[in-house]
Design a protein around this motif. Structure first.
Motif, PDB file in Angstrom:
ATOM      1  N   PHE A   1     -19.739  29.510 -31.273  1.00 51.18           N
ATOM      2  CA  PHE A   1     -18.927  28.979 -31.735  1.00 51.18           C
ATOM      3  C   PHE A   1     -17.604  29.312 -32.080  1.00 51.18           C
ATOM      4  O   PHE A   1     -17.414  30.919 -32.040  1.00 51.18           O
ATOM      5  CB  PHE A   1     -19.433  29.045 -33.664  1.00 51.18           C
ATOM      6  CG  PHE A   1     -20.425  28.160 -33.754  1.00 51.18           C
ATOM      7  CD1 PHE A   1     -21.110  26.721 -33.257  1.00 51.18           C
ATOM      8  CD2 PHE A   1     -21.892  29.160 -34.094  1.00 51.18           C
ATOM      9  CE1 PHE A   1     -21.786  26.356 -33.618  1.00 51.18           C
ATOM     10  CE2 PHE A   1     -23.432  28.095 -33.867  1.00 51.18           C
ATOM     11  CZ  PHE A   1     -23.508  26.833 -34.239  1.00 51.18           C
ATOM     12  N   GLU A   2     -16.698  28.519 -32.447  1.00 52.08           N
ATOM     13  CA  GLU A   2     -15.248  28.854 -32.227  1.00 52.08           C
ATOM     14  C   GLU A   2     -14.801  28.575 -33.874  1.00 52.08           C
ATOM     15  O   GLU A   2     -15.300  27.138 -34.525  1.00 52.08           O
ATOM     16  CB  GLU A   2     -14.199  28.077 -31.597  1.00 52.08           C
ATOM     17  CG  GLU A   2     -12.943  28.821 -31.731  1.00 52.08           C
ATOM     18  CD  GLU A   2     -12.040  28.244 -30.704  1.00 52.08           C
ATOM     19  OE1 GLU A   2     -10.274  28.648 -30.817  1.00 52.08           O
ATOM     20  OE2 GLU A   2     -11.879  27.412 -29.973  1.00 52.08           O
ATOM     21  N   ARG A   3     -14.212  29.640 -34.723  1.00 53.12           N
ATOM     22  CA  ARG A   3     -13.943  28.851 -36.481  1.00 53.12           C
ATOM     23  C   ARG A   3     -12.874  28.817 -36.020  1.00 53.12           C
ATOM     24  O   ARG A   3     -11.627  29.710 -35.632  1.00 53.12           O
ATOM     25  CB  ARG A   3     -14.658  29.280 -37.350  1.00 53.12           C
ATOM     26  CG  ARG A   3     -13.917  30.139 -38.788  1.00 53.12           C
ATOM     27  CD  ARG A   3     -14.859  30.366 -39.560  1.00 53.12           C
ATOM     28  NE  ARG A   3     -14.440  30.288 -40.308  1.00 53.12           N
ATOM     29  CZ  ARG A   3     -14.676  31.005 -42.240  1.00 53.12           C
ATOM     30  NH1 ARG A   3     -15.725  32.024 -42.109  1.00 53.12           N
ATOM     31  NH2 ARG A   3     -14.248  31.146 -43.423  1.00 53.12           N
TER      32      ARG A   3
ATOM     33  N   CYS B   1     -17.729  23.880 -30.450  1.00 54.85           N
ATOM     34  CA  CYS B   1     -19.141  24.130 -29.720  1.00 54.85           C
ATOM     35  C   CYS B   1     -18.743  23.310 -28.247  1.00 54.85           C
ATOM     36  O   CYS B   1     -18.515  22.292 -28.533  1.00 54.85           O
ATOM     37  CB  CYS B   1     -20.117  24.031 -30.727  1.00 54.85           C
ATOM     38  SG  CYS B   1     -21.047  23.090 -31.060  1.00 54.85           S
ATOM     39  N   ALA B   2     -19.071  23.570 -27.310  1.00 56.06           N
ATOM     40  CA  ALA B   2     -19.510  23.352 -26.113  1.00 56.06           C
ATOM     41  C   ALA B   2     -21.075  22.402 -26.187  1.00 56.06           C
ATOM     42  O   ALA B   2     -21.456  24.179 -25.882  1.00 56.06           O
ATOM     43  CB  ALA B   2     -18.227  23.291 -25.428  1.00 56.06           C
TER      44      ALA B   2
ATOM     45  N   THR C   1     -26.822  24.575 -34.704  1.00 56.46           N
ATOM     46  CA  THR C   1     -26.110  25.067 -35.786  1.00 56.46           C
ATOM     47  C   THR C   1     -26.325  25.826 -36.243  1.00 56.46           C
ATOM     48  O   THR C   1     -26.875  27.016 -36.086  1.00 56.46           O
ATOM     49  CB  THR C   1     -25.859  23.412 -36.665  1.00 56.46           C
ATOM     50  OG1 THR C   1     -27.156  24.075 -37.107  1.00 56.46           O
ATOM     51  CG2 THR C   1     -25.645  22.449 -35.884  1.00 56.46           C
ATOM     52  N   ILE C   2     -25.546  26.516 -37.357  1.00 62.55           N
ATOM     53  CA  ILE C   2     -24.924  27.810 -38.182  1.00 62.55           C
ATOM     54  C   ILE C   2     -27.037  27.786 -38.745  1.00 62.55           C
ATOM     55  O   ILE C   2     -26.867  29.125 -39.141  1.00 62.55           O
ATOM     56  CB  ILE C   2     -23.681  27.883 -38.982  1.00 62.55           C
ATOM     57  CG1 ILE C   2     -23.490  29.257 -38.669  1.00 62.55           C
ATOM     58  CG2 ILE C   2     -23.490  27.166 -40.245  1.00 62.55           C
ATOM     59  CD1 ILE C   2     -23.437  30.297 -38.064  1.00 62.55           C
TER      60      ILE C   2
ATOM     61  N   ALA D   1     -18.700  21.186 -47.847  1.00 66.39           N
ATOM     62  CA  ALA D   1     -18.459  22.672 -46.664  1.00 66.39           C
ATOM     63  C   ALA D   1     -17.683  21.941 -45.129  1.00 66.39           C
ATOM     64  O   ALA D   1     -17.290  20.747 -45.426  1.00 66.39           O
ATOM     65  CB  ALA D   1     -19.727  23.478 -45.742  1.00 66.39           C
ATOM     66  N   GLY D   2     -17.307  22.894 -44.288  1.00 71.41           N
ATOM     67  CA  GLY D   2     -16.308  21.888 -43.196  1.00 71.41           C
ATOM     68  C   GLY D   2     -17.615  21.357 -42.007  1.00 71.41           C
ATOM     69  O   GLY D   2     -18.746  21.738 -42.756  1.00 71.41           O
ATOM     70  N   ASP D   3     -16.879  21.275 -40.861  1.00 71.61           N
ATOM     71  CA  ASP D   3     -17.337  20.218 -40.721  1.00 71.61           C
ATOM     72  C   ASP D   3     -17.721  21.148 -39.152  1.00 71.61           C
ATOM     73  O   ASP D   3     -16.990  22.217 -38.455  1.00 71.61           O
ATOM     74  CB  ASP D   3     -17.022  18.575 -39.945  1.00 71.61           C
ATOM     75  CG  ASP D   3     -17.088  18.271 -41.309  1.00 71.61           C
ATOM     76  OD1 ASP D   3     -17.556  17.774 -42.014  1.00 71.61           O
ATOM     77  OD2 ASP D   3     -16.211  16.731 -41.721  1.00 71.61           O
ATOM     78  N   GLN D   4     -18.844  20.487 -38.174  1.00 70.10           N
ATOM     79  CA  GLN D   4     -18.921  21.121 -36.810  1.00 70.10           C
ATOM     80  C   GLN D   4     -18.525  19.930 -35.471  1.00 70.10           C
ATOM     81  O   GLN D   4     -19.038  18.409 -35.795  1.00 70.10           O
ATOM     82  CB  GLN D   4     -20.243  21.870 -36.792  1.00 70.10           C
ATOM     83  CG  GLN D   4     -20.883  22.197 -35.119  1.00 70.10           C
ATOM     84  CD  GLN D   4     -21.322  22.606 -34.933  1.00 70.10           C
ATOM     85  OE1 GLN D   4     -22.679  23.631 -35.902  1.00 70.10           O
ATOM     86  NE2 GLN D   4     -22.463  22.851 -34.001  1.00 70.10           N
TER      87      GLN D   4
END
Length: 376
Positions: free
Chosen positions: A264-266, A273-274, A292-293, A326-329
């Protein structure tokens, strides 16, 4: 360039109380501290300006002078000092300046004298803590070890030997000041006997030698809330250095640093992610599992998906630090080209190419560059 008004620097009104001035100073000093703004020259200068303004406005005598004369109150040069003047003794901000010139000007112009030292809030402590991204997302509790001053256990922070207590200074009778009258001029300065505290310790504590505090390594439990990021500050009230003369202790601030993650990159509260997919999955469409987290999630890949296409998993990012979702992925598709093909697979692909003779570069037009001949 003209100096800014000290009240404007701290963002307070001219009639602000000592408490309001200290509160504004602490907020701005933390905000612009060089440790939290490495390499930021603007923040560094702002930090210096805030400290300069606070040094004047936190001292009742200096503040009185500044209110009457502005910056000119501290612009006088050494030429007017007279014989025997030593600049190092009267540098701005030194004890000599505060004790002599500050009180002298306050007395001449009718300003208040320098009061005896009262309760003083203890200093804050900063502690840098590294966290994995999982701990930053979900929060965690952990124990840390840190060294700090604590109130001496033998004298309960009083600085006196058991059975004794500080005595009222007989030189100033507890006021913290001594006054000398020279004709029509009344001079007030900090009492040399108690250094402005108004009391003296006759029998100092043997453990702390009269300081009222000792250095100790302590284990402290820290609770990190969900959603912290690089540079987040977690405040533990009252866990800083002890106050003086009955003042409240300072606070402990945990400064968080998040370790890089392999997948993951935050960015903010979003995660990126890829995911690799096969050419067949990209062409025909598929449903693939995505980490996912919180665990695995299913993502639908529509037919004809191109490499680099990005999809969003709502609410699968980092919880907002102040609550409220929360944010998104964001998942980027990477089409994996097959390698080490068998002869049968190669023939199948050639047959496929004949059925779909597409040219993805057909829309690209490139005129090229005309050759230029140098003129002689």
């Amino acid at each position: 360039m003209a100096k800014r008004d000290y009240y404007d620097v701290l963002g307070v009104k001219r009639g602000a109380s000592e408490h309001e001035i200290k509160k504004a100073f602490r907020k701005l000093a933390r905000q612009h501290h060089p440790d939290l703004n490495p390499g930021d020259k603007t923040a560094e200068q702002r930090f210096k300006d805030v400290n300069e303004a606070y040094e004047v406005l936190s001292d009742s005598s200096k503040r009185s002078q500044y209110d009457r004369l502005g910056h000119a109150a501290f612009a006088a040069g050494p030429a007017e000092a007279g014989p025997g003047f030593r600049p190092e003794e009267f540098a701005f901000g030194t004890g000599a300046f505060r004790d002599v010139f500050g009180d002298f000007f306050g007395s001449i112009f009718g300003g208040p004298g320098r009061p005896a030292a009262g309760p003083e809030t203890g200093a804050d402590i900063s502690y840098s803590m590294e966290l994995d991204i999982e701990d930053a997302v979900f929060g965690t509790q952990t124990m840390i070890s840190l060294q700090r001053d604590v109130a001496c256990g033998d004298c309960n922070g009083m600085g006196t030997e058991k059975g004794t207590k500080p005595e009222t200074c007989q030189t100033c009778r507890g006021t913290g000041q001594v006054t000398t009258v020279r004709g029509a001029i009344r001079l007030s300065q900090t009492c040399p006997g108690c250094r402005g505290s108004g009391s003296v310790i006759r029998t100092p504590c043997k453990t702390c030698r009269g300081t009222g505090r000792t250095r100790r390594t302590e284990r402290v439990q820290v609770k990190i809330p969900p959603g912290v990021d690089n540079g987040s500050r977690v405040r533990l009230a009252g866990m800083g250095e002890p106050g003086r003369d009955g003042g409240a202790p300072g606070d402990l601030y945990i400064i968080t640093r998040i370790r890089p993650h392999e997948f993951f990159e935050r960015i903010g509260d979003n995660l990126y992610c890829a995911i690799p997919v096969t050419a067949v999955e990209a062409a025909l469409g598929a449903r693939v599992d995505v980490p996912t987290i919180e665990g695995m999630a299913s993502l639908a890949i529509p037919p004809g998906t191109q490499s680099g296409k990005q999809f969003r998993l709502r609410g699968k990012g980092v919880p907002h630090l102040k609550g409220g979702g929360a944010g998104d992925q964001y998942v980027t598709i990477q089409v994996a080209t097959p390698e080490d093909l068998s002869d049968e697979a190669r023939e199948t692909l050639r047959s496929f190419q004949k059925l779909h003779p597409e040219n993805p570069r057909a829309e690209i037009r490139f005129r090229g560059f005309a050759r230029r001949t140098a003129r002689t």
